[in-house]
Design an enzyme around this catalytic site. Structure first.
Site, PDB file in Angstrom:
ATOM      1  N   THR A   1     -10.556  -4.721   1.122  1.00  0.00           N
ATOM      2  CA  THR A   1     -12.618  -3.950   1.478  1.00  0.00           C
ATOM      3  C   THR A   1     -12.833  -4.565   1.416  1.00  0.00           C
ATOM      4  O   THR A   1     -12.468  -5.596   0.622  1.00  0.00           O
ATOM      5  CB  THR A   1     -12.421  -2.434   0.989  1.00  0.00           C
TER       6      THR A   1
ATOM      7  N   GLU B   1      -6.156  -5.274   4.052  1.00  0.00           N
ATOM      8  CA  GLU B   1      -6.085  -6.808   3.150  1.00  0.00           C
ATOM      9  C   GLU B   1      -7.250  -7.262   2.088  1.00  0.00           C
ATOM     10  O   GLU B   1      -7.834  -8.424   1.952  1.00  0.00           O
ATOM     11  CB  GLU B   1      -5.557  -8.189   4.125  1.00  0.00           C
TER      12      GLU B   1
ATOM     13  N   THR C   1       2.062  -3.386   8.693  1.00  0.00           N
ATOM     14  CA  THR C   1       2.335  -3.918   9.780  1.00  0.00           C
ATOM     15  C   THR C   1       4.018  -4.628  10.145  1.00  0.00           C
ATOM     16  O   THR C   1       4.258  -4.594   8.945  1.00  0.00           O
ATOM     17  CB  THR C   1       1.384  -4.396   9.841  1.00  0.00           C
TER      18      THR C   1
ATOM     19  N   THR D   1       1.038  -0.917   0.055  1.00  0.00           N
ATOM     20  CA  THR D   1       0.120  -0.178   0.291  1.00  0.00           C
ATOM     21  C   THR D   1       1.158   0.931   0.349  1.00  0.00           C
ATOM     22  O   THR D   1       1.752   1.092   0.315  1.00  0.00           O
ATOM     23  CB  THR D   1      -1.010  -0.206   0.944  1.00  0.00           C
TER      24      THR D   1
ATOM     25  N   ALA E   1      -1.962   4.892  -3.198  1.00  0.00           N
ATOM     26  CA  ALA E   1      -2.109   2.989  -3.635  1.00  0.00           C
ATOM     27  C   ALA E   1      -2.538   2.404  -3.113  1.00  0.00           C
ATOM     28  O   ALA E   1      -1.227   1.269  -2.127  1.00  0.00           O
ATOM     29  CB  ALA E   1      -1.220   3.276  -4.982  1.00  0.00           C
ATOM     30  N   GLY E   2      -4.343   1.252  -2.487  1.00  0.00           N
ATOM     31  CA  GLY E   2      -4.480   0.757  -2.157  1.00  0.00           C
ATOM     32  C   GLY E   2      -5.138  -0.411  -2.792  1.00  0.00           C
ATOM     33  O   GLY E   2      -4.156  -1.119  -3.240  1.00  0.00           O
TER      34      GLY E   2
ATOM     35  N   HIS F   1     -23.558  -4.321  26.805  1.00  0.00           N
ATOM     36  CA  HIS F   1     -22.974  -3.487  28.170  1.00  0.00           C
ATOM     37  C   HIS F   1     -22.974  -1.725  28.613  1.00  0.00           C
ATOM     38  O   HIS F   1     -23.740  -0.980  29.648  1.00  0.00           O
ATOM     39  CB  HIS F   1     -21.288  -3.433  27.896  1.00  0.00           C
ATOM     40  N   GLY F   2     -23.774  -0.958  27.428  1.00  0.00           N
ATOM     41  CA  GLY F   2     -24.393  -0.140  27.902  1.00  0.00           C
ATOM     42  C   GLY F   2     -22.846   1.035  27.808  1.00  0.00           C
ATOM     43  O   GLY F   2     -22.075   0.860  27.716  1.00  0.00           O
ATOM     44  N   GLY F   3     -22.841   1.801  28.820  1.00  0.00           N
ATOM     45  CA  GLY F   3     -21.889   2.489  28.613  1.00  0.00           C
ATOM     46  C   GLY F   3     -20.972   2.147  29.048  1.00  0.00           C
ATOM     47  O   GLY F   3     -19.209   2.869  29.130  1.00  0.00           O
TER      48      GLY F   3
END
Length: 385
Positions: A371, A369, A161, A127, A131-132, A344-346
């Protein structure tokens, strides 16, 4: 009869990695995530367990396993943390695998033992800032200097990475090395060792998710490497990488399945503990149905990557099925992360919570890897559209 049951050896490995993730990764990953630091101790332990060598032969210090076993491990790691799982996935499928598939004996002797043991990491520079998904848009160039038998590389790469850790030993760079007879760009891959003059690793990105993984922009300014650092055949770089990427999509699907399942795990535990209006929230049908749908998404994502991996190991065409697995699992991860946060809410909105990290980690699984749109394109074309 179709049988998706695992062997005793596979179950034992999966159980040991599950225990490792819960006992060694879970207690420390939040701090690494908050500080955006790389978990060297965890990676070192993974190396001692042989996880970086799972799909490689014993000749290189590997475990003589296969790609499916790697996927099982990635799923278990991602049930607890995706940064660590992404580090392993990229180290194997993008770092070591190109050398194993296409390297010369001399290249393999020099680089593979350390990569397979986990003592070293490698990145793959595809990448670029411009350009991807459109690999044909690559502008990084490598010119062969006949007089000195060297490649001279100029350009930049983005979002790479494992490219800037203290144990990163090389980056394989995709570059334009000429023009074909049809006028199209000739793309080749070249090994650039870390520390090569002119090769600059920018500071790590500030990312939304995968905050404990290593990701950098790279610059190449008249970088010179020996002519025999060409990886595979000249002009075959893109074709080679597309094969690597097809395999990697199965691994990413396994990672995404792990995140989706981790959302189920956390939600079941929380629903049994959290009370509202005099009852545990797990007693309410709305929560039950939400978690049941989460389990459905994780289960079907698992079946999809199992199927794609089986086709790959059989030697049959698996491109479409890898794309399907990656597409579905990425969607499942994103949907489950959203649902788990709701359960889980807040608490789910807090960065220190596991589901808060899952929510931030999930989105890249619809991007990295390939889209989701690219996966749909692959499937449509394979169907003849």
């Amino acid at each position: 009869m179709v049988d998706f049951r695992l062997s005793e050896e596979q179950e034992a490995l999966r159980a040991s990695v599950r225990d490792f993730a819960r006992e060694q990764i879970a207690p420390v990953i939040a701090e690494h995530y908050d500080k955006h630091t790389f978990p060297y101790d965890v990676v070192r332990q993974m190396g001692k367990m042989g996880l970086f060598g799972l799909p490689f032969p014993e000749r290189w210090g590997g475990m003589d396993g296969d790609y499916f076993v790697l996927c099982l491990v990635l799923e278990e790691l991602a049930r607890v943390d995706s940064s660590v799982a992404a580090t392993l996935e990229a180290a194997v499928s993008l770092g070591a695998m190109p050398l194993f598939r296409y390297g010369t004996p001399a290249q393999q002797e020099r680089w593979l033992p350390a990569l397979v043991s986990g003592e070293a990491l490698a990145g793959f520079g595809l990448t670029e800032p411009g350009a991807g998904s459109d690999a044909g848009g690559i502008t990084t160039r490598a010119v062969y200097d006949d007089a000195r038998d060297e490649w001279v590389i100029n350009g930049a790469k983005a979002f790479i990475t494992n490219s800037g850790t203290d144990i990163t030993t090389l980056v394989t760079v995709m570059a334009v090395t000429g023009v074909g007879a049809d006028g199209a760009k000739e793309l080749s891959t070249i090994i650039v060792p870390s520390g090569t003059p002119g090769f600059t690793v920018a500071p790590g990105y500030s990312k939304v998710g995968w905050c404990a993984s290593d990701t950098h922009e790279l610059a190449f300014d008249d970088v010179r490497v020996p002519g025999d650092n060409l990886l595979g055949a000249r002009g075959r770089g893109l074709a080679q990488f597309l094969r690597i990427l097809d395999e990697g999509r199965i691994a990413i699907a396994a990672l995404a399945t792990g995140l989706a399942q981790g959302c189920v795990d956390e939600s079941v535990t929380y629903a049994a503990q959290r009370s509202a209006f005099g009852r545990n929230i797990g007693a309410y049908q709305a929560i039950q149905f939400m978690i049941a749908d989460m389990e459905l998404r994780a289960h079907t994502a698992r079946l999809a990557y199992y199927d794609a991996a089986a086709r790959m190991l059989e030697g049959t065409d698996f491109k479409r099925h890898a794309a399907l697995a990656k597409l579905h699992a990425g969607n499942a991860a994103m949907d489950n992360a959203r649902a788990a946060t709701q359960v889980h809410g807040g608490y789910g909105f807090m960065n220190e919570s596991a589901v808060g990290r899952f929510y931030r980690d999930a989105k890249i699984l619809e991007v990295g890897e390939g889209t989701s749109e690219v996966q749909r394109l692959i499937v449509a074309r394979d169907l003849g559209l």
